[in-house]
Scaffold this active site. Structure first.
Site, short mmCIF file in Angstrom:
data_model
loop_
_atom_site.label_atom_id
_atom_site.label_comp_id
_atom_site.label_asym_id
_atom_site.label_seq_id
_atom_site.Cartn_x
_atom_site.Cartn_y
_atom_site.Cartn_z
N TYR A 161 0.72 -1.23 -0.05
CA TYR A 161 -0.03 -0.12 0.14
C TYR A 161 0.75 1.00 -0.19
O TYR A 161 1.88 1.25 0.96
CB TYR A 161 -0.79 -0.14 1.31
CG TYR A 161 -1.68 1.18 1.39
CD1 TYR A 161 -2.80 1.44 0.55
CD2 TYR A 161 -1.58 2.36 2.20
CE1 TYR A 161 -3.60 2.71 0.49
CE2 TYR A 161 -2.01 3.28 2.03
CZ TYR A 161 -3.20 3.70 1.41
OH TYR A 161 -4.02 4.75 1.40
N ARG A 298 -1.77 14.37 13.46
CA ARG A 298 -2.11 14.23 12.11
C ARG A 298 -3.67 14.61 11.76
O ARG A 298 -4.03 14.36 10.41
CB ARG A 298 -1.69 13.06 11.38
CG ARG A 298 -0.15 12.36 11.66
CD ARG A 298 0.54 13.04 10.42
NE ARG A 298 -0.02 12.11 9.22
CZ ARG A 298 -0.22 12.76 8.08
NH1 ARG A 298 -0.15 14.00 7.63
NH2 ARG A 298 -0.73 11.92 7.11
#
Ligand code: CS2
Ligand code: MG
Length: 417
Positions: A161, A298
């Site tokens: 990924y 984040r």
């Protein structure tokens, strides 16, 4: 008599990938734009907005932004969660856009004005084999970036990924619109399945990132995303073994559901840690910030309830010298990118913005006022968020089912990715 909201419309389109957009219009004809994209679950948030939020907005004063936020958050009874918070985030972004347009000011001036001249950003570079990774990093440096996230393939794994698929791998069911370059959501009715092997990754990652560091020299800010895949002791080992690579940050080294595990990572390493792209409220961030288990938070400005809520998270972080490093992948729309940049410009403890850029077909639909120069972004001075949406162009790209991949270990069990 204050202006009133007269319509709230949801647009789902797929210029390159799927986006959910909210358009709020006032009686005076002021239009505000919000983004509500939740990758792979777009239609659920579109329905939440259309069926449950839009009717509640009609007749409200668009400038009562905080009151509308509280009304939608507390009023639903069912709090938090990615769909609820993305929907509230979209409304919040659209209302800040309207407030800026009414004031004739860019949103950052409504937030107290600029505290910096420009916004540091990082982009992505990836490749399967090391030479390809180094070429990708060099290409980003040549484009002006001073901070780059490096992702790479793992020997023995067909596909990882965040790394585009090697030749011959059909990663999007033949639709031809899969991982080309970097696209985490493959089009098709079901997610692509990938095999993941933590041992192979742990044997490969430290030497690869050390080689990238050797290649680029000491100045480049180098980042890496472990994408929630590791167990606590594996995460601690990786963070320690990556110290020679002098990372700017190591991201999502474990899934942060059990937040206490970060203590183990911290005890063993001084590699800076960044977590939170899947968080959506201050409550998800609270423990990691207060216990100083992370260096960067984040949370994405839209997924975390919009500017009104993200700024509370960033203020909490400021008390602990944690910096904001907001999520900004190409699967949130340019509207979210704009909102993030306005808040970043006005926030003292801002650190770095993720910025992957957008495909030209996306930018045909979403016009934006931000600009990129020499590794830094600026939101521009246009009133509001500085974004436009071409609704005709959007209509030419209808929704297409697309899903993030899932990962299995070698024995076939589902694992984190
Ligand atoms: C990644 C994203 O940008 C990042 O750091 O983790 O690619 C993330 O996986 C996607 O945005 C999920 O939609
Ligand atoms: Mg990430």
């Amino acid at each position: 008599m204050p202006d009133r909201i007269v319509s709230a419309d949801v647009i789902v389109c797929s210029p390159g990938r799927n986006f959910v957009t909210l358009k709020i219009t006032t009686a005076d004809g002021v239009v505000g734009w919000g983004d509500a994209t939740v990758n792979g679950r777009e239609l659920s948030v579109a329905s939440y907005l259309r069926d449950h939020v839009a009717p509640l907005l009609l007749g409200r004063d668009p400038q009562r932004i905080e009151d509308t936020w509280q009304y939608l958050y507390r009023g639903a009874y069912w709090r938090r969660g990615p769909i609820t918070m993305a929907a509230i985030g979209a409304v919040d972004l659209a209302l800040w856009d309207i407030a800026g347009k009414i004031a004739g000011q860019p949103v950052f001036n409504l937030l107290g004005g600029a505290v910096r001249d420009r916004i540091l950003c990082y982009t992505h570079a990836n490749g399967t084999e090391l030479p390809e990774v180094l070429d990708a990093v060099d290409a980003k440096r040549a484009a002006g970036f001073v901070a780059v996230r490096a992702q790479f393939g793992v020997p023995g794994l067909d596909q990882v990924y965040g790394v585009h698929a090697p030749e011959g791998i059909d990663d999007d069911h033949g639709a031809g619109a899969g991982h080309g370059g970097y696209e985490p959501a493959g089009r098709g009715a079901r997610p692509v399945e990938e095999v993941w092997d933590t041992g192979a990754y742990l044997r490969h990652a430290p030497a690869t990132l050390a080689a990238v560091r050797d290649h680029v020299g000491p100045e480049l800010k180098l980042l890496h995303d472990a994408h929630h895949r590791l167990r606590p002791v594996e995460a601690a080992r990786l963070a320690r073994e990556l110290e020679p690579a002098d990372l700017f940050w190591l991201e999502d080294v474990t899934p942060a559901e059990n937040q206490q595990v970060l203590r183990l990572v911290r005890e063993h390493s001084t590699t800076p840690l960044a977590i939170g792209e899947v968080f959506n409220t201050i409550w998800d961030c609270q423990q990691l910030i207060i216990e100083q288990q992370i260096d960067y938070i984040r949370a994405c400005v839209m997924h975390a309830g919009g500017i009104s809520h993200a700024r509370r998270i960033w203020d909490l972080a400021a008390l602990y010298q944690v910096l904001a490093g907001p999520h900004g992948p190409s699967d949130v729309s340019p509207i979210t990118m704009a909102a993030s940049l306005h808040l970043a410009l006005a926030t003292p403890n801002f650190g770095i913005q993720e910025y992957m850029g957008y495909e030209p077909v996306t930018e045909e639909v979403f016009g934006h006022g931000w600009s990129f120069t020499d590794g830094y972004l600026h939101p521009g001075d246009a009133p509001g968020l500085g974004v436009t949406v071409d609704e005709e162009a959007a209509a030419a790209h209808p929704y297409q089912p697309a899903y993030l991949p899932v990962a299995r270990t070698r024995d076939g069990a589902i694992t984190n990715w």
